[in-house]
Motif scaffolding. Structure first.
Motif, PDB file in Angstrom:
ATOM      1  N   ARG A 130       0.721  -1.107   0.090  1.00 30.70           N
ATOM      2  CA  ARG A 130      -0.025  -0.058   0.125  1.00 30.70           C
ATOM      3  C   ARG A 130       0.905   1.248   0.093  1.00 30.70           C
ATOM      4  O   ARG A 130       0.754   2.225  -0.776  1.00 30.70           O
ATOM      5  N   ARG A 134       1.169   4.139  -2.959  1.00 35.72           N
ATOM      6  CA  ARG A 134       0.874   5.457  -2.597  1.00 35.72           C
ATOM      7  C   ARG A 134       2.172   6.101  -3.179  1.00 35.72           C
ATOM      8  O   ARG A 134       1.639   7.289  -3.635  1.00 35.72           O
ATOM      9  N   SER A 135       3.197   5.810  -2.930  1.00 36.47           N
ATOM     10  CA  SER A 135       4.259   6.441  -3.333  1.00 36.47           C
ATOM     11  C   SER A 135       4.464   6.366  -4.976  1.00 36.47           C
ATOM     12  O   SER A 135       4.778   7.588  -5.458  1.00 36.47           O
ATOM     13  N   ALA A 138       1.809   8.835  -6.073  1.00 35.85           N
ATOM     14  CA  ALA A 138       1.963  10.234  -5.881  1.00 35.85           C
ATOM     15  C   ALA A 138       3.189  10.827  -6.593  1.00 35.85           C
ATOM     16  O   ALA A 138       3.338  12.007  -7.379  1.00 35.85           O
ATOM     17  N   TRP A 166      -0.146  14.161  -1.924  1.00 37.74           N
ATOM     18  CA  TRP A 166      -0.579  12.642  -1.245  1.00 37.74           C
ATOM     19  C   TRP A 166      -2.107  12.372  -1.075  1.00 37.74           C
ATOM     20  O   TRP A 166      -2.497  11.311  -1.191  1.00 37.74           O
ATOM     21  N   ALA A 169      -2.967  11.143  -4.566  1.00 37.74           N
ATOM     22  CA  ALA A 169      -2.668   9.963  -4.690  1.00 37.74           C
ATOM     23  C   ALA A 169      -3.717   8.870  -3.936  1.00 37.74           C
ATOM     24  O   ALA A 169      -4.204   7.787  -4.723  1.00 37.74           O
ATOM     25  N   ASP A 170      -4.016   9.308  -2.994  1.00 41.17           N
ATOM     26  CA  ASP A 170      -5.197   8.560  -2.120  1.00 41.17           C
ATOM     27  C   ASP A 170      -6.382   8.423  -2.849  1.00 41.17           C
ATOM     28  O   ASP A 170      -6.979   7.456  -2.875  1.00 41.17           O
ATOM     29  N   ILE A 173      -5.734   6.106  -5.898  1.00 41.10           N
ATOM     30  CA  ILE A 173      -6.090   4.708  -5.429  1.00 41.10           C
ATOM     31  C   ILE A 173      -7.408   4.074  -5.223  1.00 41.10           C
ATOM     32  O   ILE A 173      -7.720   3.265  -5.433  1.00 41.10           O
ATOM     33  N   ARG A 174      -7.899   5.107  -4.266  1.00 47.42           N
ATOM     34  CA  ARG A 174      -9.724   4.659  -4.223  1.00 47.42           C
ATOM     35  C   ARG A 174     -10.264   4.357  -5.403  1.00 47.42           C
ATOM     36  O   ARG A 174     -10.993   3.644  -5.581  1.00 47.42           O
TER      37      ARG A 174
END
Length: 180
Positions: A130, A134-135, A138, A166, A169-170, A173-174
């Motif tokens: 995860r 995320r990295s 981002a 960030w 990025a979240d 991902i969602r």
């Protein structure tokens, strides 16, 4: 020994000689006249006149053709045909170049779409996976932001944890998780 002809015989020989000379002169004139008549006939036929028998020659209907003009027009037609063929060839080459360029652009676009396709996420993700995801997301967002904004001197590693990159990025991902 030969004897001289009698005066009457001498006159007859002279008359015969003169007649022969007249006939050969007349034959020569007739041959010349025949050649002139044949040349005239060929000229009339070339100009379009038609032989109606005897001395009757029918002139062509309309104005006599200008053969020099016809030859110059034929030459001009050949030049125009060559020019047209050269332009057609040039347009065909341009069309091939455009088709090739279009094909290259389509392949590039397809490759970009393949890269943008959401990757199936293995569920559930480990904490390391995860964080790595995320990295990566981002970093991709940061690269786009650097390209469109003047952030050339800042690295992603220098950005605070509360920076909007960030959050983006979240959110990305969602969105990937929510897509089937």
């Amino acid at each position: 020994m030969t004897t001289a002809p009698t005066p009457s015989r001498a006159d007859a020989l002279i008359r015969e000689h003169r007649e022969n000379m007249t006939i050969s002169s007349w034959a020569s004139d007739a041959v010349d006249e025949l050649g002139r008549l044949q040349a005239a006939e060929r000229t009339l036929q070339r100009l379009g006149y038609q032989d109606r028998g005897g001395q009757e020659w029918a002139p062509p209907i309309g104005q006599a053709p200008d053969f020099d003009l016809i030859d110059s027009l034929r030459s001009r037609i050949a030049e125009l045909e060559a020019s047209k063929n050269a332009r057609i060839h040039k347009l065909e080459m341009q069309a091939l170049d455009l088709a090739s360029e279009n094909s290259i652009l389509k392949r590039q676009e397809q490759a970009e779409l393949e890269v943008r396709k959401p990757l199936p996420l293995p569920l559930p993700l480990s904490d390391d996976d995860r964080l790595r995801l995320r990295s990566d997301v981002a970093r991709a967002i940061w690269d786009v932001m650097r390209e469109h904004e003047d952030r050339c001197g800042h690295a992603l590693e220098d950005v605070e944890p509360k920076h909007q990159v960030w959050d983006c990025a979240d959110a990305a991902i969602r969105a990937m998780k929510d897509k089937p």
